[in-house]
Design a protein around this motif. Sequence first.
Motif, PDB file in Angstrom:
ATOM      1  N   GLY A 313       0.798  -1.224   0.000  1.00 44.17           N
ATOM      2  CA  GLY A 313       0.000   0.000   0.000  1.00 44.17           C
ATOM      3  C   GLY A 313       0.826   1.266   0.000  1.00 44.17           C
ATOM      4  N   VAL A 314       2.125   1.138   0.318  1.00 43.41           N
ATOM      5  CA  VAL A 314       3.038   2.298   0.282  1.00 43.41           C
ATOM      6  C   VAL A 314       4.321   1.867  -0.428  1.00 43.41           C
ATOM      7  CG1 VAL A 314       2.142   3.553   2.278  1.00 43.41           C
ATOM      8  CG2 VAL A 314       3.773   1.699   2.640  1.00 43.41           C
ATOM      9  N   ALA A 315       4.147   1.166  -1.524  1.00 39.83           N
ATOM     10  CA  ALA A 315       5.246   0.442  -2.160  1.00 39.83           C
ATOM     11  C   ALA A 315       6.409   1.325  -2.570  1.00 39.83           C
ATOM     12  CB  ALA A 315       4.718  -0.315  -3.385  1.00 39.83           C
ATOM     13  N   GLU A 316       6.153   2.562  -2.974  1.00 36.64           N
ATOM     14  CA  GLU A 316       7.221   3.412  -3.487  1.00 36.64           C
ATOM     15  C   GLU A 316       7.904   4.230  -2.400  1.00 36.64           C
ATOM     16  OE1 GLU A 316       8.100   2.912  -6.574  1.00 36.64           O
ATOM     17  OE2 GLU A 316       6.424   1.507  -6.709  1.00 36.64           O
ATOM     18  N   ALA A 317       7.331   4.280  -1.213  1.00 42.11           N
ATOM     19  CA  ALA A 317       7.877   5.130  -0.152  1.00 42.11           C
ATOM     20  C   ALA A 317       9.135   4.498   0.437  1.00 42.11           C
ATOM     21  CB  ALA A 317       6.832   5.342   0.933  1.00 42.11           C
ATOM     22  N   ALA A 332      11.194   8.563  11.845  1.00 46.96           N
ATOM     23  CA  ALA A 332      10.117   7.631  11.507  1.00 46.96           C
ATOM     24  C   ALA A 332       9.054   8.349  10.690  1.00 46.96           C
ATOM     25  CB  ALA A 332       9.502   7.052  12.778  1.00 46.96           C
ATOM     26  N   GLY A 333       8.617   7.717   9.609  1.00 40.90           N
ATOM     27  CA  GLY A 333       7.602   8.317   8.747  1.00 40.90           C
ATOM     28  C   GLY A 333       6.679   7.260   8.195  1.00 40.90           C
ATOM     29  N   LYS A 334       5.822   7.661   7.263  1.00 36.28           N
ATOM     30  CA  LYS A 334       4.823   6.744   6.708  1.00 36.28           C
ATOM     31  C   LYS A 334       5.401   5.947   5.551  1.00 36.28           C
ATOM     32  CE  LYS A 334       0.723   9.264   8.260  1.00 36.28           C
ATOM     33  NZ  LYS A 334      -0.582   9.852   7.883  1.00 36.28           N
ATOM     34  N   HIS A 335       6.440   5.210   5.845  1.00 34.14           N
ATOM     35  CA  HIS A 335       7.055   4.303   4.875  1.00 34.14           C
ATOM     36  C   HIS A 335       7.356   3.002   5.607  1.00 34.14           C
ATOM     37  CE1 HIS A 335      10.296   6.780   6.737  1.00 34.14           C
ATOM     38  NE2 HIS A 335      10.828   5.594   6.954  1.00 34.14           N
ATOM     39  N   MET A 336       7.518   1.940   4.866  1.00 38.20           N
ATOM     40  CA  MET A 336       7.783   0.638   5.478  1.00 38.20           C
ATOM     41  C   MET A 336       9.124   0.058   5.040  1.00 38.20           C
ATOM     42  SD  MET A 336       3.970  -1.110   5.588  1.00 38.20           S
ATOM     43  CE  MET A 336       4.549  -2.549   6.499  1.00 38.20           C
ATOM     44  N   VAL A 337       9.850   0.767   4.234  1.00 35.31           N
ATOM     45  CA  VAL A 337      11.164   0.312   3.773  1.00 35.31           C
ATOM     46  C   VAL A 337      12.180   1.397   4.081  1.00 35.31           C
ATOM     47  CG1 VAL A 337      12.544  -0.362   1.777  1.00 35.31           C
ATOM     48  CG2 VAL A 337      10.165  -1.119   1.940  1.00 35.31           C
ATOM     49  N   GLY A 338      13.233   1.034   4.793  1.00 36.80           N
ATOM     50  CA  GLY A 338      14.276   1.979   5.124  1.00 36.80           C
ATOM     51  C   GLY A 338      14.350   2.250   6.615  1.00 36.80           C
ATOM     52  N   ASP A 339      15.429   2.885   7.034  1.00 39.07           N
ATOM     53  CA  ASP A 339      15.728   3.236   8.428  1.00 39.07           C
ATOM     54  C   ASP A 339      16.140   2.018   9.241  1.00 39.07           C
ATOM     55  OD1 ASP A 339      15.206   6.034   8.189  1.00 39.07           O
ATOM     56  OD2 ASP A 339      13.057   5.619   8.353  1.00 39.07           O
ATOM     57  N   VAL A 340      15.193   1.123   9.517  1.00 39.93           N
ATOM     58  CA  VAL A 340      15.501  -0.086  10.297  1.00 39.93           C
ATOM     59  C   VAL A 340      14.766  -1.279   9.712  1.00 39.93           C
ATOM     60  CG1 VAL A 340      15.960   1.121  12.477  1.00 39.93           C
ATOM     61  CG2 VAL A 340      13.626   0.371  11.956  1.00 39.93           C
ATOM     62  N   TRP A 341      15.407  -2.449   9.783  1.00 44.76           N
ATOM     63  CA  TRP A 341      14.700  -3.689   9.510  1.00 44.76           C
ATOM     64  C   TRP A 341      13.646  -3.884  10.584  1.00 44.76           C
ATOM     65  CZ3 TRP A 341      15.218  -6.349   5.118  1.00 44.76           C
ATOM     66  CH2 TRP A 341      16.390  -6.177   4.372  1.00 44.76           C
ATOM     67  N   HIS A 373      14.333 -15.743  12.903  1.00 47.07           N
ATOM     68  CA  HIS A 373      13.111 -14.955  12.771  1.00 47.07           C
ATOM     69  C   HIS A 373      13.249 -13.993  11.583  1.00 47.07           C
ATOM     70  CE1 HIS A 373      11.404 -16.210  16.698  1.00 47.07           C
ATOM     71  NE2 HIS A 373      12.678 -16.361  17.001  1.00 47.07           N
ATOM     72  N   VAL A 374      12.160 -13.768  10.884  1.00 50.38           N
ATOM     73  CA  VAL A 374      12.175 -12.959   9.667  1.00 50.38           C
ATOM     74  C   VAL A 374      12.035 -11.479  10.009  1.00 50.38           C
ATOM     75  CG1 VAL A 374      10.981 -12.450   7.504  1.00 50.38           C
ATOM     76  CG2 VAL A 374      11.233 -14.821   8.272  1.00 50.38           C
ATOM     77  N   LEU A 375      12.860 -10.664   9.360  1.00 46.72           N
ATOM     78  CA  LEU A 375      12.721  -9.208   9.382  1.00 46.72           C
ATOM     79  C   LEU A 375      12.422  -8.751   7.962  1.00 46.72           C
ATOM     80  CD1 LEU A 375      15.513 -10.021  11.188  1.00 46.72           C
ATOM     81  CD2 LEU A 375      15.129  -7.675  11.946  1.00 46.72           C
ATOM     82  N   ARG A 376      11.630  -7.702   7.851  1.00 45.51           N
ATOM     83  CA  ARG A 376      11.268  -7.173   6.538  1.00 45.51           C
ATOM     84  C   ARG A 376      11.637  -5.691   6.440  1.00 45.51           C
ATOM     85  NH1 ARG A 376       8.310  -9.669   2.650  1.00 45.51           N
ATOM     86  NH2 ARG A 376       7.870 -11.856   3.119  1.00 45.51           N
ATOM     87  N   GLY A 377      11.692  -5.216   5.191  1.00 50.17           N
ATOM     88  CA  GLY A 377      11.955  -3.804   4.935  1.00 50.17           C
ATOM     89  C   GLY A 377      13.363  -3.591   4.441  1.00 50.17           C
ATOM     90  N   ALA A 378      14.098  -2.751   5.128  1.00 51.21           N
ATOM     91  CA  ALA A 378      15.492  -2.431   4.820  1.00 51.21           C
ATOM     92  C   ALA A 378      15.960  -1.476   5.903  1.00 51.21           C
ATOM     93  CB  ALA A 378      15.637  -1.790   3.436  1.00 51.21           C
ATOM     94  N   SER A 379      17.255  -1.184   5.917  1.00 50.55           N
ATOM     95  CA  SER A 379      17.775  -0.295   6.948  1.00 50.55           C
ATOM     96  C   SER A 379      18.606   0.816   6.337  1.00 50.55           C
ATOM     97  CB  SER A 379      18.630  -1.083   7.948  1.00 50.55           C
ATOM     98  OG  SER A 379      19.956  -1.235   7.479  1.00 50.55           O
ATOM     99  N   CYS A 380      19.117   1.671   7.208  1.00 53.32           N
ATOM    100  CA  CYS A 380      19.970   2.781   6.788  1.00 53.32           C
ATOM    101  C   CYS A 380      21.317   2.304   6.267  1.00 53.32           C
ATOM    102  CB  CYS A 380      20.185   3.741   7.957  1.00 53.32           C
ATOM    103  SG  CYS A 380      20.966   2.954   9.393  1.00 53.32           S
ATOM    104  N   ALA A 381      21.604   1.008   6.362  1.00 51.02           N
ATOM    105  CA  ALA A 381      22.837   0.455   5.810  1.00 51.02           C
ATOM    106  C   ALA A 381      22.572  -0.459   4.617  1.00 51.02           C
ATOM    107  CB  ALA A 381      23.606  -0.301   6.890  1.00 51.02           C
TER     108      ALA A 381
END
Length: 411
Positions: A313-317, A332-341, A373-381
């Motif tokens: 639902g926020v695929a490009e953010a 922290a913002g309205k995105h689900m990819v980036g900053d922290v896993w 355990h599974v983590l999703r998203g991505a991080s600042c690295a």
Amino acid sequence: MTLTTPDTSVLLDRFEGVRSMTERLAAPLSPEDQTAQSMPDASPTKWHRAHVTWFFEEFLLGPTGGYEPFDPTFGYLFNSYYEAIGPRHPRPDRGLVTRPSAGEVGRYRQYFDRVVAELVDAGLDDAQCEVLELGINHEQQHQELLVMDALHLLSGHPFAPQMLQRPLEDDPAGAPVSWRSVEGGLHTIGHDGQGFAYDNETGQHRVWLEPFQIAERAVTNQDWLAFMDDGGYARSEFWLSDGWAAMQQHGWAAPGYWSYQDGQWVAFGTGGSRPVRRAEPVCHVSFYEADAFARWAGARLPTEFEWEVAAGGVAEARGQLLDQDRLHPGLAGKHMVGDVWEWTSSAYLPYPGFQPVEGAIGEYNGKFMSDQHVLRGASCATPAGHERLTYRNFFPGGSRWAFSGLRLARS
């Protein structure tokens, strides 16, 4: 692995860019920094630089025949876990390998890069293109590991040295949590076969989800301070049994790299020790801590399937991805990819129909599908372009040195 074979000149440009980034990430670290190993789960920077080169050497150049290795002992020193290839140096002792030097590893990388450029000029077949693509993504994974491991090493220094000269930032208050509803029903999970993916993302399949809500931002440091103030680390009712035991064994009372100094909480990061910023996503927490926080908050962790569907639902953010001059989460913002896993409640298991590829290279992911355990998203690295919604990262429940945080869900 799955990919669409690109033009070889494009692959070579990407290869050279990724190789250059690894060296830029290592550049602020002294030869002594690059040799030390802070714990068995971490590896020296020098080892990462050599290992990713050995990976290309073994799987790309080895099958071609006639390649003269830079040093025949490097296969033993820099093989990570590929049992089918042969014996290797013990992982907990990587910091004892003072030779080759960091400079010699640099010469190894330069030697190999010239050989690859010549190989690409001579022409690659489809199988070689696939291995080169895999090796590029493998090195991007190790770029993140390099940053994680170097940060863990420097965190043990008595004077909290800076890895980077990063400017001080203001400390805005965190925004309140808002929730987004996601429809239940039958949803398709996994990679669609377009472009690169690791084998653990494949076996696209359908799952049934009940309707749920997901927090529109990650849990922040401000949220975590409230958990701590309410005795979160002392209240067994919120903790899984293994988590309670791990917390007591290791003396956890705050996220990793936090300490209480002069009446305030400070966190060690790439810019040294600095006051905790309230609106940043909390980082360096284990699965056990994330699960306990979710229970305290009257919510839960999402499953990895809920996470993937909600992220669509926020695929490009995107939040903060790898920036060699920052290497630290944003706000922290309205995105689900980036900053922290983001930890999920899902165990790391194979998708239906999962089959590792044949040969030693098939040991890449499947052999670790136990007690993770599974983590999703991505991080600042995480390098930009390496992230995707189907990416499945994984760590043991007690791991804290990754850039790991969480997001809440509720039914």
